[in-house]
Design a protein around this motif. Sequence first.
Motif, PDB file in Angstrom:
ATOM      1  N   LEU A 687       0.835  -1.107   0.067  1.00  0.00           N
ATOM      2  CA  LEU A 687       0.069   0.121   0.104  1.00  0.00           C
ATOM      3  C   LEU A 687       0.702   1.325   0.112  1.00  0.00           C
ATOM      4  CD1 LEU A 687      -2.679  -0.973   2.478  1.00  0.00           C
ATOM      5  CD2 LEU A 687      -2.857  -1.037  -0.048  1.00  0.00           C
ATOM      6  N   LEU A 688       2.252   1.175   0.671  1.00  0.00           N
ATOM      7  CA  LEU A 688       2.999   2.419   0.654  1.00  0.00           C
ATOM      8  C   LEU A 688       3.503   2.386  -0.690  1.00  0.00           C
ATOM      9  CD1 LEU A 688       4.731   2.226   3.961  1.00  0.00           C
ATOM     10  CD2 LEU A 688       2.611   3.624   3.353  1.00  0.00           C
ATOM     11  N   ILE A 689       3.976   1.469  -1.317  1.00  0.00           N
ATOM     12  CA  ILE A 689       4.390   1.379  -2.852  1.00  0.00           C
ATOM     13  C   ILE A 689       3.369   2.000  -3.439  1.00  0.00           C
ATOM     14  CG2 ILE A 689       5.352  -0.027  -4.539  1.00  0.00           C
ATOM     15  CD1 ILE A 689       6.139  -1.981  -2.360  1.00  0.00           C
ATOM     16  N   ASP A 690       2.272   1.880  -3.485  1.00  0.00           N
ATOM     17  CA  ASP A 690       1.030   2.450  -4.448  1.00  0.00           C
ATOM     18  C   ASP A 690       1.174   3.760  -4.381  1.00  0.00           C
ATOM     19  OD1 ASP A 690       0.220   0.088  -5.248  1.00  0.00           O
ATOM     20  OD2 ASP A 690      -1.245  -0.349  -3.810  1.00  0.00           O
ATOM     21  N   ARG A 691       1.362   4.422  -3.131  1.00  0.00           N
ATOM     22  CA  ARG A 691       1.403   5.866  -2.976  1.00  0.00           C
ATOM     23  C   ARG A 691       2.472   6.650  -3.440  1.00  0.00           C
ATOM     24  NH1 ARG A 691      -3.325   7.031  -1.921  1.00  0.00           N
ATOM     25  NH2 ARG A 691      -2.542   9.298  -1.776  1.00  0.00           N
ATOM     26  N   GLY A 703       2.861   4.860   7.338  1.00  0.00           N
ATOM     27  CA  GLY A 703       1.668   3.872   7.519  1.00  0.00           C
ATOM     28  C   GLY A 703       1.054   4.146   9.051  1.00  0.00           C
ATOM     29  N   ARG A 704      -0.036   3.553   9.240  1.00  0.00           N
ATOM     30  CA  ARG A 704      -0.474   3.583  10.695  1.00  0.00           C
ATOM     31  C   ARG A 704       0.404   2.787  11.863  1.00  0.00           C
ATOM     32  NH1 ARG A 704      -2.366   3.861  15.581  1.00  0.00           N
ATOM     33  NH2 ARG A 704      -4.389   3.522  16.085  1.00  0.00           N
ATOM     34  N   GLN A 728      -4.750  14.415  13.384  1.00  0.00           N
ATOM     35  CA  GLN A 728      -3.767  15.152  13.062  1.00  0.00           C
ATOM     36  C   GLN A 728      -2.963  14.676  11.645  1.00  0.00           C
ATOM     37  OE1 GLN A 728      -1.000  15.044  16.533  1.00  0.00           O
ATOM     38  NE2 GLN A 728      -2.920  15.917  17.764  1.00  0.00           N
ATOM     39  N   LYS A 729      -2.657  13.392  11.548  1.00  0.00           N
ATOM     40  CA  LYS A 729      -1.763  12.985  10.404  1.00  0.00           C
ATOM     41  C   LYS A 729      -2.678  13.148   8.979  1.00  0.00           C
ATOM     42  CE  LYS A 729       2.292  10.401  10.754  1.00  0.00           C
ATOM     43  NZ  LYS A 729       2.803  11.224  11.494  1.00  0.00           N
ATOM     44  N   THR A 730      -4.085  12.743   9.331  1.00  0.00           N
ATOM     45  CA  THR A 730      -4.879  12.875   7.879  1.00  0.00           C
ATOM     46  C   THR A 730      -5.067  14.444   7.622  1.00  0.00           C
ATOM     47  OG1 THR A 730      -6.869  12.623   9.858  1.00  0.00           O
ATOM     48  CG2 THR A 730      -6.148  10.787   8.668  1.00  0.00           C
ATOM     49  N   ALA A 731      -5.134  15.387   8.637  1.00  0.00           N
ATOM     50  CA  ALA A 731      -5.320  16.548   8.189  1.00  0.00           C
ATOM     51  C   ALA A 731      -4.050  17.105   7.536  1.00  0.00           C
ATOM     52  CB  ALA A 731      -5.676  17.568   9.512  1.00  0.00           C
ATOM     53  N   GLU A 732      -2.828  16.822   8.003  1.00  0.00           N
ATOM     54  CA  GLU A 732      -1.592  17.159   7.365  1.00  0.00           C
ATOM     55  C   GLU A 732      -1.725  16.556   5.904  1.00  0.00           C
ATOM     56  OE1 GLU A 732       1.290  15.925   9.751  1.00  0.00           O
ATOM     57  OE2 GLU A 732       1.241  17.381  11.336  1.00  0.00           O
ATOM     58  N   ARG A 793       6.808  15.388  -1.230  1.00  0.00           N
ATOM     59  CA  ARG A 793       5.582  15.556  -0.572  1.00  0.00           C
ATOM     60  C   ARG A 793       5.607  14.298   0.282  1.00  0.00           C
ATOM     61  NH1 ARG A 793       0.185  16.505  -0.041  1.00  0.00           N
ATOM     62  NH2 ARG A 793      -1.131  14.590   0.272  1.00  0.00           N
ATOM     63  N   VAL A 794       5.239  14.326   1.452  1.00  0.00           N
ATOM     64  CA  VAL A 794       5.118  12.904   2.395  1.00  0.00           C
ATOM     65  C   VAL A 794       3.601  12.736   2.702  1.00  0.00           C
ATOM     66  CG1 VAL A 794       5.891  12.221   4.707  1.00  0.00           C
ATOM     67  CG2 VAL A 794       7.257  13.907   3.533  1.00  0.00           C
ATOM     68  N   GLU A 795       3.325  11.507   2.427  1.00  0.00           N
ATOM     69  CA  GLU A 795       1.974  11.099   2.437  1.00  0.00           C
ATOM     70  C   GLU A 795       1.647  10.127   3.690  1.00  0.00           C
ATOM     71  OE1 GLU A 795       0.064   9.641  -1.136  1.00  0.00           O
ATOM     72  OE2 GLU A 795      -0.133  11.983  -1.769  1.00  0.00           O
ATOM     73  N   TYR A 796       0.537   9.925   4.186  1.00  0.00           N
ATOM     74  CA  TYR A 796       0.070   8.935   5.123  1.00  0.00           C
ATOM     75  C   TYR A 796      -1.105   8.032   4.592  1.00  0.00           C
ATOM     76  CZ  TYR A 796      -2.812   7.497   9.101  1.00  0.00           C
ATOM     77  OH  TYR A 796      -3.230   6.493   9.875  1.00  0.00           O
ATOM     78  N   ASN A 797      -0.686   6.743   4.760  1.00  0.00           N
ATOM     79  CA  ASN A 797      -1.671   5.704   4.292  1.00  0.00           C
ATOM     80  C   ASN A 797      -2.471   4.895   5.453  1.00  0.00           C
ATOM     81  OD1 ASN A 797      -2.865   2.993   3.484  1.00  0.00           O
ATOM     82  ND2 ASN A 797      -2.085   3.851   1.448  1.00  0.00           N
TER      83      ASN A 797
END
Length: 1422
Positions: A687-691, A703-704, A728-732, A793-797
């Motif tokens: 799932l992280l690879i997908d991002r 991830g979580r 917090q992380k989802t808002a970011e 960019r840094v993302e959260y899954n």
Amino acid sequence: MEDIRFRGKKREGRHADTWDPFQLNPIGAEKEQKRRCFQVAQYLVAAIVGLAVLTSAVIAKGSLLVLSTMSSPTSLRSPKERQFYMLMLVFCLICPNFLVFLKSLWRCAFKSFVQPNMRTMAVICCIECLVSFGTSVLVLIVMPQFDVLTNLFITGGVCIFSSILQIAFRLQSETWRIVFPFCSLFLIVTGYCLLATDYYVRVTSYVDNQSADCYVYVGLGIFSVLLVSLCWWENPLQATNRLQDQLSELDGFRDFVFVISSVLRVIVIGAVYLIYHVLIEKSVIWSDFNLQKDKTELLLIGLGLFFLQAFCAAACHWFGVVACKIHAVRMSFAVPLCCTGPAVLMLALVLFMTESQKLPGTPPSNVSELCDSLAALSNKNTTNVVLLEITRSICRTSLNSFYVQWPFSMLALEGVCMWSAFVTCTSYVWKIEVQRIERTSQLFVRRLYESAFIDLSLLLNTKMKVARAQNIESSDQMQNCVIYLCATMWHETYDEMLKILTSMFRFDRYRGDPKEEHKDCFDFECHIFVDDSYMTEKETGKRLVNSYVNDLVSVVIEVYRVFTNKEPDDVSIIETPYGGRLMFVMPEGNMLYMHLKDKALIRNKKRWSQIMYLYYLLGWKGYMVKNPVKITRENNPCRGSLISLDGETFYLPQHDNDAKRRFISEENTYILALDGDTDFQPKAVVLLIDRLRMYDNVGAACGRIHPTGMGPMVWYQKFEYAVGHWLQKTAEHVFGSVLCSPGCFSLFRGSALMDDNVLKRYTTTATRASEYVQYDQGEDRWLCTLLLQQGWRVEYNAASDAYTNSPQEFEEFYNQRRRWGPSTLANTLDLLHSGAETAKRNMSISGIYIFYQMFTVGSSILGPASVTLMIAGAFQFVFGLTGELSIIVAVIPPVFYIIVCFVTKSNTQIVIAAVMSVLYAFLMTASFFSIIGDMVIQGTFLTPTGIFLVSMTIMYLVTALLHPEEFGMIIYGLMYFICIPSGYLLLTIYSLVNMHIVSWGTRESKTEGEVKKKHNLLCDRTCKLCCWDMKIQITQETENLMIQQITRQIQQAPPATVVRGQDTFELLPTDVVPELPQDTIKEEAMQGTKKNPIEKLQGEVTDMSSISSYDSIRKKGTSVSTYDGTDYEDDDDDVESLDNDDLNNKEVIAVKDWVEPVKREFLKKLTSANMKRNLKEQIRYALRNKNQQDLCEDLVSMLTDRLSGELYGVGPEDILTNSQMEEIKLALSEEARRILKLNRMMRLERRLKRAIEKTLTAPLVQNLEEAENDFWVKLIERYLTPIVETKAHQEEVTRELKSLRNRAVFLYFIINVLWVVATFFLQAIGSDVISIKIPKYFANGTLSDEYLKVEPLSLMFLLSFAVLLLVQFLAMLYHRIYTLIHVVSYRSTEKDYKEKELEDEDGMIIENPDVGGLVLAVEDVL
């Protein structure tokens, strides 16, 4: 029960070979299986999305048709009503353009802006104006003149231009499919001919008094449809690879083009409306738009139809995108859209027939009578206006002919032709192969949708993904990638090591054989970097691996047994300039490396381990890929076991990924950063690879993280982590970019780490106080800050779950947060300081996001004051104190704790904080019930405090419900609530006051100084006080004469340098006698050793300034060796004799000392018990075809019996000699050849021979390749030499850190004191003077005569905090939806573990079993 029986059967098999058949079975070692509930949920989601697409498309299309019908000149409505409905039609056309304008303007303003090419933009704007003109003419002029059925059919011709381009460019992947665009073009022409014929019959048959000027509108309609069909010109051109330069250039400034073109489209729509209806028809009377109260029905119908059409068109577009992303293109996208037209037709006919039954009086005998009776109902309110107008519009067709009704069949045939035309034109949609998750821009050509033809526009806008042989760089194809799993270890326990290795072996099983392609298109390697791996044995002075490495080796062997039921096959032990390396081939053929770091040779701590593997994997391996050198086989002796089982590749497994990486760019090279105790599933990594695959600008994804452990501290952290990730992380992630991707589980893009000012800056050694805090206390956050400042960019899954151990003790938790708190603040302030420059570079960070972060930082800074005021409120509630007195009482404990932190040691501070935390917890519990009691007394919860508490409770409950797998976390919310003073007040004070302490604080090992002190202990007791452990130690200061003399000499000659690290030790000059432990000196005195302490220390300590000398020693002393069959007792004797006979060459022995004990552990595979089990599994793996099952079991049985016979008299734990191994190998080979001859399966002899060889192969001790050895030497010399600091520099840094601490504490203190003082004076002045009066409502909604008085500051802060939580809650809802889309798309492509089916070796196979060269088997040729 089946699992229990299966495990029992396996245990019985092991028990036949050894008396110790028992083994660990780590959680998660079993094969993952698809869960039926997830499959059901996947189909359920697809069905719901498909239904939503169909419903929204039908409503949007039907609403537009109704508006056009009700604005028709032949409508039964009044002119005033018709012009209002016409205006609603205009708004329907403007709405999608307005939405695109807002989105594009946002991206241009806050994301990225590229200077457009004026020529290209002019061409695009001209095309958009033509499309807008055609749409406006068709909807605003032509469609009101036609009946509802003709309007439904005529729009099917908008695919004509796409059909022509498909024919011209031969876009069909298969030649015979060219018939589809030909059929589409023919059907469109036929349909328009039928349309013209139908209206000719209507005119000549006087159907509904149809006039001859309808021919003009027919021609105008066909012309406008041709203009509308230009809308999707880009789709065929992209598929043909034509105009690629212009189209690629357009992608750069497409947002700006949409801003301009959407404005132009709105202008064209308005111009067409004004010119035709105002200037030509003069049907608009401006005063009629001033609707009175008696026109409420008109407003409701008109605005209702407009909002329905606008909302459902947008919803249909969004659900269509979702359907494609969840791999439901056919079921949830193509089928609903293709059925939209027929569904609208069926709905219209049903309404027509229903309306005919509702007419008053005798039911009409034919359609003509029905249509005549409709005129009488136009002024009555007994019939619904919409149904009446639809029925009236159908009466304008040939069904209402007095003469013949057969011409209506031409209208029906026209509908069939138009529907078939666009279905055949968009037939490519049915064969689209969508990746697991794709960007919307990769699915659709245009961001804009046409609301007037929502079903047609979505199908025509879908990209034609045909085969692109000439375009290798096509983003439509999934790119191969290489993933390096890099775990850093620092004093992990056995169970923690078991977690990370089990996860790695699970990932190996998920990937499978690296020689085979995987549906996720990736290859990987595992690297574990172990800090502090070596120790010096006091008795012998040998440099050996410590207990942590011994545990790690045991864990590897145990996990290998669990996954394969045998010992590790391919093990290599390598001497390196930084210590050593263990190399394993995992069960499926992927590689596992363990890098053992010697802190005397290379820097320790996590950041330096990261630099070590980043330079090695990205720098060195990337350099070797770009400069490939042929592997010289003569200089690289190898063995058959390191060749792939089928002999299919020239490369050894450790070189396989390096060979594949030649064809993989740095953008598709990923680093998965892990901690030594992380537990994860393969799904989380995928799932992280997908991002990272989906967005090129994503430099990292996390991830979580779930904390694991037991106890109150873990419960607190569970809810804290949950809230931090949920909100917090989802808002970011939604509003900008995640600021911290935790180092325990994060995926980084190689090209992002290699970018300027990232990895190079990351190697900076801290020299100033602020650098110690920002660089070394939170290295993961600093690395993310560097990425953000470079534009990544840094993302959260949220669906990527990982589990890691969390501090279970109060002291460990406080020390961990003592590092994290100041580092978080320092990095955030650094990012805010460079906010303007970062916003220019980073399209994910905008000015609004910077303001959001400033607000959150301000809230965190005011956290202590806010908690203090909350505690004051608790005193006021519980003890009935006045507002002023409660604030004074609440301020006393924090001030007391600040003084304690400044004057006492950290351990004392933590003990006092623990006691105060317990007291605060009691107070918060009482306050919680007091607030509830106060709401009961007041008779309402509609107070600021009550509303805030209730809304917070509801919000957290809803948030937890939206995370069903984590709903249990809500239970720990009460624990989190009562610990707020400890977490946000005491912990903040402790972190700030102890900012000058830069040690790690967790997993610390005892330094030599601490061990030395224990020799003088007279009393060492541990007592319990209020559930807290208290240590009492009494030491004896007087030492014997020898220690005093040594101490005095050391004081006279201070150390020259101090090496900073986790375990501090000293490098002394040669004329200084070191201070040694008392027991060591006594031991040496008793043994009468002639070697003085100075010589001993010089022999043990490595010279830090000449790392290159290590290389020369290694080259002289280490050689490639394999198992020679001699007994290990003899080996030990040889080592001891060499140590005694050749003291001058002690350094050579020190290099090799650690190898033999490690090798001895892996040689246990050659015991008789292990050999039997290994032989069984090797044979089963070699002959894993299902059609060879019987032969396989016969071979297992007979060869195992033969091996038992050869091992007769040998103990189960005995290791065989070299001659015994050769005899067994020869006997087993002869027996296998005999069995294969009997079964006429000689072609399998080589497979079986390799299985026997792998069973009897010993661990390999290797040299490091010369080029790689030079790389490590230079890397250590340039970046990783152990840090050497003078005493003066160390004191200067300590002074700077304390100065920084004082400034930070002062700033925090002043800000919080100002807030508390302001609140205090407002309380002192009185609520009657300065307060905000809020009406008081009871729970039943009635208004009270009393007013609630609230201080302005308190209300402002409460509202600000509530707005912040609301924003985060909305971001969480948005993020949840897209997480669901991602999870459903993953489940549809989830790997199903099945047994491999290999084909028999009937053909020629060239293999490479030996060092000598290529060998061609005679049996294969024959």
